[in-house]
Write an enzyme that holds these catalytic residues in place. Sequence first.
Site, PDB file in Angstrom:
ATOM      1  N   ASP A 167      -6.320   4.704  -5.022  1.00  0.00           N
ATOM      2  CA  ASP A 167      -6.920   5.578  -4.020  1.00  0.00           C
ATOM      3  C   ASP A 167      -7.406   6.874  -4.675  1.00  0.00           C
ATOM      4  O   ASP A 167      -7.206   7.079  -5.881  1.00  0.00           O
ATOM      5  CB  ASP A 167      -5.874   5.864  -2.924  1.00  0.00           C
ATOM      6  N   ASP A 173       0.856  -1.197   0.000  1.00  0.00           N
ATOM      7  CA  ASP A 173       0.000   0.000   0.000  1.00  0.00           C
ATOM      8  C   ASP A 173       0.886   1.240   0.000  1.00  0.00           C
ATOM      9  O   ASP A 173       2.064   1.177  -0.392  1.00  0.00           O
ATOM     10  CB  ASP A 173      -0.935  -0.076   1.224  1.00  0.00           C
ATOM     11  N   LYS A 202      -4.482  -1.233  -6.483  1.00  0.00           N
ATOM     12  CA  LYS A 202      -5.481  -0.493  -5.700  1.00  0.00           C
ATOM     13  C   LYS A 202      -5.266   0.981  -6.001  1.00  0.00           C
ATOM     14  O   LYS A 202      -4.134   1.468  -5.920  1.00  0.00           O
ATOM     15  CB  LYS A 202      -5.274  -0.785  -4.216  1.00  0.00           C
ATOM     16  N   ASP A 236     -12.425   4.407   5.745  1.00  0.00           N
ATOM     17  CA  ASP A 236     -11.482   3.366   6.185  1.00  0.00           C
ATOM     18  C   ASP A 236     -11.975   2.613   7.415  1.00  0.00           C
ATOM     19  O   ASP A 236     -12.488   3.199   8.365  1.00  0.00           O
ATOM     20  CB  ASP A 236     -10.130   3.994   6.529  1.00  0.00           C
TER      21      ASP A 236
HETATM   22  C1  GLA Z   1      -6.710   5.667   2.191  1.00  0.00           C
HETATM   23  C2  GLA Z   1      -7.234   4.266   1.917  1.00  0.00           C
HETATM   24  C3  GLA Z   1      -6.541   3.268   2.801  1.00  0.00           C
HETATM   25  C4  GLA Z   1      -5.039   3.336   2.583  1.00  0.00           C
HETATM   26  C5  GLA Z   1      -4.545   4.752   2.795  1.00  0.00           C
HETATM   27  C6  GLA Z   1      -3.115   4.921   2.378  1.00  0.00           C
HETATM   28  O1  GLA Z   1      -7.072   6.126   3.450  1.00  0.00           O
HETATM   29  O2  GLA Z   1      -8.619   4.221   2.088  1.00  0.00           O
HETATM   30  O3  GLA Z   1      -7.024   1.974   2.539  1.00  0.00           O
HETATM   31  O4  GLA Z   1      -4.734   2.892   1.288  1.00  0.00           O
HETATM   32  O5  GLA Z   1      -5.303   5.700   2.064  1.00  0.00           O
HETATM   33  O6  GLA Z   1      -2.672   6.215   2.634  1.00  0.00           O
END
Ligand code: GLA
Length: 644
Positions: free
Chosen positions: A199, A94, A197, A286
């Site tokens: 964002d 991530d 993924k 989140d």
């Molecule tokens: C967002 C996403 C999380 C993660 C963070 C990384 O908040 O929703 O799942 O990927 O960013 O900074």
Amino acid sequence: MPTDHRRNAQRLPWRMLASAILLACCSGQGHAAPPKPSGHWSLVTVGNAPTPPMGWNSWNAFFTDLDEAKVMGVAEAIVKTGLADRGYRYINIDDGWWLKRRSPDGRMVIRTAIFPSATGNNSDDTSFKPFTAKLHAMGLKAGIYSDIGYNSCSQAWAPQGPNLPEGTIAEREVGLHGHVSQDIALYLGDWGFDYIKVDACGLSAFGPNGGGGKQGKYRIWQPLVVDQKVNLTNISAVRALYAEVGHALSMQRPGGDFVLSLCNWGTANVRSWGKDVGTMWRTSNDMAPRWTNMLHSFDSVATRELYAGPGHWNDPDMLEVGNGAFDNNHLLQARAHFSLWAIEAAPLLIGTDLRTAPQPILDILGNAEVIAIDQDAAGNQGVLAHNSGDYQIIVKTLSGRGDKAVALFNRSDEQADIQLNAAHLKMAADRPIRVRDLWTHQDLAPFTGARMVRLQPHEVVLLKVSGTPLLASGFFLSEMTGRINVAEDGIVSPEADPTIHRMADPYAYSTSSTGSRPIYAGWGAPRADSTPYDETLGIAGTSYRTGIGALANSRIEVRADGAFERFTAEVGVDDSTRDKTAAVQFEVYGDGKLLVASPSMRFGQAAVPISAAVQGVKIIELIAHQKNSSRENMVVTWANAALN
Ligand code: GLA
């Protein structure tokens, strides 16, 4: 629990500040005109996930404090503990992996201080190829992370955290925007990743007042996403940006061998279009390892049962099993959280440090019988068969005829005796129903009609049941949600769904704002065994336990694949309709041809049975055709809708 740099950092104001930003608004997905049949299954599969993706992601375990040793250690643990054999395949990094975007050619540079195997011949010529090759050699797949804008979430909300991109403003623009094809070719081509993924902080947090913009360190981007305000969010622009990524992925991997995970936290009405653009899409803010955050995430998918299916999945966020309120001291809560994700056919992405996870946590994550519920090939999401703020019964129809999974959920703080009955399961009440407890791995005594189950506070009892279906052949449509595509929802202006638990801000837990309010659009979308406004289905005073509730001017596609002979339903304007004057005609199409239509119907008229021969038909379309304009939404019901 690992240190959460972001929870300690200046994350507090971001979702709140965002709501103060003014910008041009756009419309939702409203349809002034009645829908026309498409004659085909209009949902295009994006990527390759016939069952919900399973794996591990670094965020909930390490936040931006990740490194190669940690990730590889987890990968080794996932193999050694047998979790890989249970289906956990993706090892996803991530936020935090990047160093900068190289000038002038824009090639992304990896932070080799934390990913030493990425070191190239010169300092900027880095590559994740050795890293992904190692994962592939272990029989695993690899996932990477980016943002749909110029900049990423940690740049906006964790400026003190480790591993932020470095360099000039341009070099710190690590998001995909302006580099979609280049980055996708690098990530899924040269570097060999299988999953991305994406964002959306770049679209929301870098306005002049946003967490990123106000630092003066980044290019200002007038937000397209205002998290809590769908009317201030440019839905079509957000969708188009994500669609561009899907297109680049399809160019890079024409065979569709990838996963595109959309991460715009349920904003921009993604709950309605995520299925058309991504492989999976986040439906909420989140998750955090707290009970009420879990409720919030769960609720954000629990009423979206008609939107998931093979190849496209609602994503209530990555698992917190093993962390905080779901750790080794809270195994009942950990089982509850895992059971709920499984019954909803959610992606199962572990978010704990598997190098140190205690055996009871590994046993929960590795429960093959529970995983099998999540991964059932029919791809049906669970449907609420009983719903209150205290107790819920969620039923997921499995591939084997007469087999279902049922989750009994005690949300309350008191022990409860919950009745499970044959009607919840759409099974014959006079025939025995076999029961297996998927946590104790025991067959319980079969029951006929109903049985009581005792639940501790916050417990989920997850059962597999087998019985005699109420229908002699075929299924109610609400038992085949994986075959349904909501092509048009009939919603004219998006409204926030008020049924989702109103959690505190997951990063701040502050009461400085005026509160936590309904924020995700989706209210009014078609539902299984419920009206679009979460009421009991009813026509002219008769209530129905099963059927599809929708708004007028909706179009629902059902993938029949030539497997059925007849469609039947009892149709009418639902007693909960907002408009009590307009008329609606119920139309059933088979492969684009009108098969049957009801008379024009109004509020208060008794249900009309309709029936259509559908032998050989591949796609059935249900259209509720509003005949004249109305001031308010019309609610319609396809009661007892079934294919047999
Ligand atoms: C967002 C996403 C999380 C993660 C963070 C990384 O908040 O929703 O799942 O990927 O960013 O900074």
